[in-house]
Design a protein around this motif. Structure first.
Motif, PDB file in Angstrom:
ATOM      1  N   ASP A   7      52.504  41.304 -18.055  1.00 49.31           N
ATOM      2  CA  ASP A   7      51.273  41.819 -17.995  1.00 49.31           C
ATOM      3  C   ASP A   7      50.331  41.878 -16.119  1.00 49.31           C
ATOM      4  O   ASP A   7      51.838  41.096 -15.871  1.00 49.31           O
ATOM      5  CB  ASP A   7      50.590  41.358 -18.997  1.00 49.31           C
ATOM      6  CG  ASP A   7      50.422  39.872 -18.511  1.00 49.31           C
ATOM      7  OD1 ASP A   7      51.244  39.050 -17.800  1.00 49.31           O
ATOM      8  OD2 ASP A   7      49.317  38.678 -18.912  1.00 49.31           O
ATOM      9  N   GLY A   8      49.843  42.165 -15.924  1.00 49.02           N
ATOM     10  CA  GLY A   8      49.688  41.418 -14.943  1.00 49.02           C
ATOM     11  C   GLY A   8      50.380  42.415 -13.770  1.00 49.02           C
ATOM     12  O   GLY A   8      50.869  43.282 -13.339  1.00 49.02           O
ATOM     13  N   ASP A   9      50.390  41.704 -12.300  1.00 52.56           N
ATOM     14  CA  ASP A   9      51.457  41.840 -10.885  1.00 52.56           C
ATOM     15  C   ASP A   9      52.713  42.216 -11.203  1.00 52.56           C
ATOM     16  O   ASP A   9      53.560  42.622 -10.782  1.00 52.56           O
ATOM     17  CB  ASP A   9      50.884  40.654 -10.269  1.00 52.56           C
ATOM     18  CG  ASP A   9      49.409  40.466  -9.697  1.00 52.56           C
ATOM     19  OD1 ASP A   9      49.289  42.139  -9.733  1.00 52.56           O
ATOM     20  OD2 ASP A   9      49.097  39.483  -9.168  1.00 52.56           O
ATOM     21  N   ASP A  10      53.541  41.258 -12.786  1.00 54.00           N
ATOM     22  CA  ASP A  10      54.512  41.235 -13.004  1.00 54.00           C
ATOM     23  C   ASP A  10      55.069  43.250 -13.604  1.00 54.00           C
ATOM     24  O   ASP A  10      55.689  43.358 -13.282  1.00 54.00           O
ATOM     25  CB  ASP A  10      54.714  40.646 -13.947  1.00 54.00           C
ATOM     26  CG  ASP A  10      54.462  39.235 -13.435  1.00 54.00           C
ATOM     27  OD1 ASP A  10      55.700  38.524 -12.426  1.00 54.00           O
ATOM     28  OD2 ASP A  10      55.286  37.900 -13.887  1.00 54.00           O
ATOM     29  N   LEU A  11      53.789  43.527 -14.073  1.00 58.41           N
ATOM     30  CA  LEU A  11      54.198  44.532 -14.594  1.00 58.41           C
ATOM     31  C   LEU A  11      54.258  45.423 -13.371  1.00 58.41           C
ATOM     32  O   LEU A  11      54.748  46.842 -13.516  1.00 58.41           O
ATOM     33  CB  LEU A  11      53.413  44.879 -15.767  1.00 58.41           C
ATOM     34  CG  LEU A  11      52.720  45.939 -16.911  1.00 58.41           C
ATOM     35  CD1 LEU A  11      54.616  46.406 -17.515  1.00 58.41           C
ATOM     36  CD2 LEU A  11      52.195  46.238 -17.477  1.00 58.41           C
TER      37      LEU A  11
END
Length: 119
Positions: free
Chosen positions: A68-72
């Protein structure tokens, strides 16, 4: 064969135990209830893995949280650069494809590390 008095006693103790669980639950903070539930889940999985080990089976896999978030976002950008048509896909399909790209990159890195270790 058990005595009827023992059966009555067991029934009364079970009722008290149920009331005690409600009282304990009301007395605990949300964080304490969460910690208690986490311990219970860990105990159940430990028992399940012990049962599987006794049968000669591998332990169950641990659940892995989704990206989720920045990783995604980083993997979605990688997907968009490698497959421009992916921008037209529904979000869920793009997310699944980004997760597959990440897993492939991890597998490739593991293979590379294994090959370097062989030399």
């Amino acid at each position: 064969m058990t005595c009827p008095a023992d059966d009555e006693t067991r029934a009364r103790m079970a009722a008290i135990g149920r009331k005690g669980a409600w009282a304990l639950n009301a007395r605990l903070s949300p964080e304490e209830r969460s910690a208690s539930a986490s311990r219970a889940v860990a105990a159940r999985w430990a028992a399940e893995n012990a049962r599987r080990e006794a049968q000669g089976l591998p332990a169950t896999k641990k659940w892995q949280p989704e990206l989720d978030g920045d990783d995604l976002d980083a993997w979605l950008e990688e997907l968009d650069s490698s497959m421009p048509e992916a921008r037209l896909w529904p979000h869920e399909k793009r997310r699944r494809q980004a997760v597959l790209l990440m897993k492939k990159a991890i597998a490739d890195a593991a293979v590379d590390a294994w090959k370097r270790a062989e030399r």
